[in-house]
Design a protein around this motif. Structure first.
Motif, PDB file in Angstrom:
ATOM      1  N   PRO A  44     -14.571  48.832  43.142  1.00 44.48           N
ATOM      2  CA  PRO A  44     -14.662  47.616  42.449  1.00 44.48           C
ATOM      3  C   PRO A  44     -13.161  47.567  41.357  1.00 44.48           C
ATOM      4  O   PRO A  44     -13.378  46.795  41.652  1.00 44.48           O
ATOM      5  N   GLU A  45     -12.673  49.200  40.789  1.00 48.29           N
ATOM      6  CA  GLU A  45     -12.060  49.075  40.715  1.00 48.29           C
ATOM      7  C   GLU A  45     -10.562  49.003  41.539  1.00 48.29           C
ATOM      8  O   GLU A  45      -9.178  47.777  40.812  1.00 48.29           O
ATOM      9  N   ASP A  46     -10.304  48.931  42.371  1.00 48.04           N
ATOM     10  CA  ASP A  46      -9.585  48.764  43.635  1.00 48.04           C
ATOM     11  C   ASP A  46      -9.189  47.402  44.264  1.00 48.04           C
ATOM     12  O   ASP A  46      -8.998  46.883  45.259  1.00 48.04           O
ATOM     13  N   TYR A  47     -10.666  46.721  43.964  1.00 40.30           N
ATOM     14  CA  TYR A  47     -10.159  44.921  44.711  1.00 40.30           C
ATOM     15  C   TYR A  47      -9.045  44.393  44.127  1.00 40.30           C
ATOM     16  O   TYR A  47      -8.928  44.457  43.149  1.00 40.30           O
ATOM     17  N   THR A  48      -8.554  43.171  45.010  1.00 34.67           N
ATOM     18  CA  THR A  48      -8.099  43.010  44.735  1.00 34.67           C
ATOM     19  C   THR A  48      -8.696  41.017  44.497  1.00 34.67           C
ATOM     20  O   THR A  48      -9.764  41.202  45.278  1.00 34.67           O
ATOM     21  N   TYR A  49      -7.637  39.618  43.963  1.00 25.97           N
ATOM     22  CA  TYR A  49      -9.128  39.269  43.829  1.00 25.97           C
ATOM     23  C   TYR A  49      -7.839  37.871  43.308  1.00 25.97           C
ATOM     24  O   TYR A  49      -6.267  37.461  43.901  1.00 25.97           O
ATOM     25  N   ILE A  50      -8.161  36.644  44.756  1.00 22.73           N
ATOM     26  CA  ILE A  50      -7.708  35.677  45.158  1.00 22.73           C
ATOM     27  C   ILE A  50      -8.614  34.597  44.091  1.00 22.73           C
ATOM     28  O   ILE A  50      -9.795  34.861  44.142  1.00 22.73           O
ATOM     29  N   LEU A  51      -7.641  34.236  43.687  1.00 23.11           N
ATOM     30  CA  LEU A  51      -8.047  32.767  42.291  1.00 23.11           C
ATOM     31  C   LEU A  51      -9.725  32.836  41.900  1.00 23.11           C
ATOM     32  O   LEU A  51     -10.263  32.351  41.881  1.00 23.11           O
ATOM     33  N   GLY A  52      -9.172  33.894  41.165  1.00 21.54           N
ATOM     34  CA  GLY A  52     -10.169  35.310  40.755  1.00 21.54           C
ATOM     35  C   GLY A  52     -11.514  35.168  40.969  1.00 21.54           C
ATOM     36  O   GLY A  52     -12.212  35.965  40.699  1.00 21.54           O
ATOM     37  N   PHE A  53     -11.595  35.486  42.163  1.00 22.22           N
ATOM     38  CA  PHE A  53     -12.833  36.027  43.040  1.00 22.22           C
ATOM     39  C   PHE A  53     -12.498  37.380  43.722  1.00 22.22           C
ATOM     40  O   PHE A  53     -11.259  36.919  44.697  1.00 22.22           O
ATOM     41  N   PRO A  54     -12.772  38.519  44.150  1.00 23.81           N
ATOM     42  CA  PRO A  54     -13.028  39.694  44.803  1.00 23.81           C
ATOM     43  C   PRO A  54     -12.223  38.914  46.267  1.00 23.81           C
ATOM     44  O   PRO A  54     -12.991  37.953  46.728  1.00 23.81           O
ATOM     45  N   ALA A  55     -11.601  40.066  46.434  1.00 25.16           N
ATOM     46  CA  ALA A  55     -11.020  39.267  48.496  1.00 25.16           C
ATOM     47  C   ALA A  55     -11.551  38.741  49.288  1.00 25.16           C
ATOM     48  O   ALA A  55     -12.247  38.071  50.082  1.00 25.16           O
ATOM     49  N   TRP A  56     -12.946  40.443  49.319  1.00 30.40           N
ATOM     50  CA  TRP A  56     -14.486  39.898  50.255  1.00 30.40           C
ATOM     51  C   TRP A  56     -15.099  39.152  50.079  1.00 30.40           C
ATOM     52  O   TRP A  56     -15.607  38.533  50.829  1.00 30.40           O
ATOM     53  N   PHE A  57     -14.835  39.111  48.830  1.00 32.72           N
ATOM     54  CA  PHE A  57     -16.241  36.892  48.887  1.00 32.72           C
ATOM     55  C   PHE A  57     -14.855  36.594  48.694  1.00 32.72           C
ATOM     56  O   PHE A  57     -15.592  35.292  49.756  1.00 32.72           O
ATOM     57  N   PHE A  58     -14.149  36.075  48.587  1.00 29.56           N
ATOM     58  CA  PHE A  58     -13.285  34.640  48.591  1.00 29.56           C
ATOM     59  C   PHE A  58     -13.078  35.031  50.403  1.00 29.56           C
ATOM     60  O   PHE A  58     -13.598  33.675  51.004  1.00 29.56           O
ATOM     61  N   PHE A  59     -12.605  35.866  50.932  1.00 34.83           N
ATOM     62  CA  PHE A  59     -12.612  35.606  53.052  1.00 34.83           C
ATOM     63  C   PHE A  59     -14.486  35.492  53.108  1.00 34.83           C
ATOM     64  O   PHE A  59     -14.403  34.988  54.487  1.00 34.83           O
ATOM     65  N   SER A  60     -15.753  36.248  52.805  1.00 36.35           N
ATOM     66  CA  SER A  60     -16.314  35.801  53.199  1.00 36.35           C
ATOM     67  C   SER A  60     -17.224  34.320  53.104  1.00 36.35           C
ATOM     68  O   SER A  60     -17.454  34.325  53.500  1.00 36.35           O
TER      69      SER A  60
END
Length: 98
Positions: A44-60
């Protein structure tokens, strides 16, 4: 001699559309699984964020929902057929043939 009843052509349409629905569900699951577990397997420390969401959540989830909306709209508009559901036989003046 027993004669097999004729198969209603609406069943062929319904079966085709059921397969299309199952294919859409598999595409949705593959999209979600690929992004959720592909990008979400980091720390989780290495996550990138898009619009405040983790990238994995945003894309999935978020982008996946929007992509599936487009897929479903295209499917409904171009692949699915309007089928009469009543038992009328138009060749016999609206009465069902015996």
């Amino acid at each position: 001699m027993d004669k097999k009843p004729e198969k209603d052509p609406r069943f062929a349409v319904a079966e085709r559309e059921a397969v299309i629905g199952c294919v859409l569900a598999v595409i949705n699951f593959a999209w979600w699984y690929g992004f959720a577990y592909g990008l979400g397997s980091e720390k989780p420390e290495d996550y990138t964020y898009i619009l405040g969401f983790p990238a994995w959540f945003f894309f999935s989830s978020i982008l996946g929902f929007l992509v599936m909306l487009v897929f479903v709209f295209i499917t409904v508009k171009f692949l699915l057929k309007d089928v009469q559901l009543d038992d009328r036989d138009d060749e016999n003046g609206g009465a069902k043939s015996a």
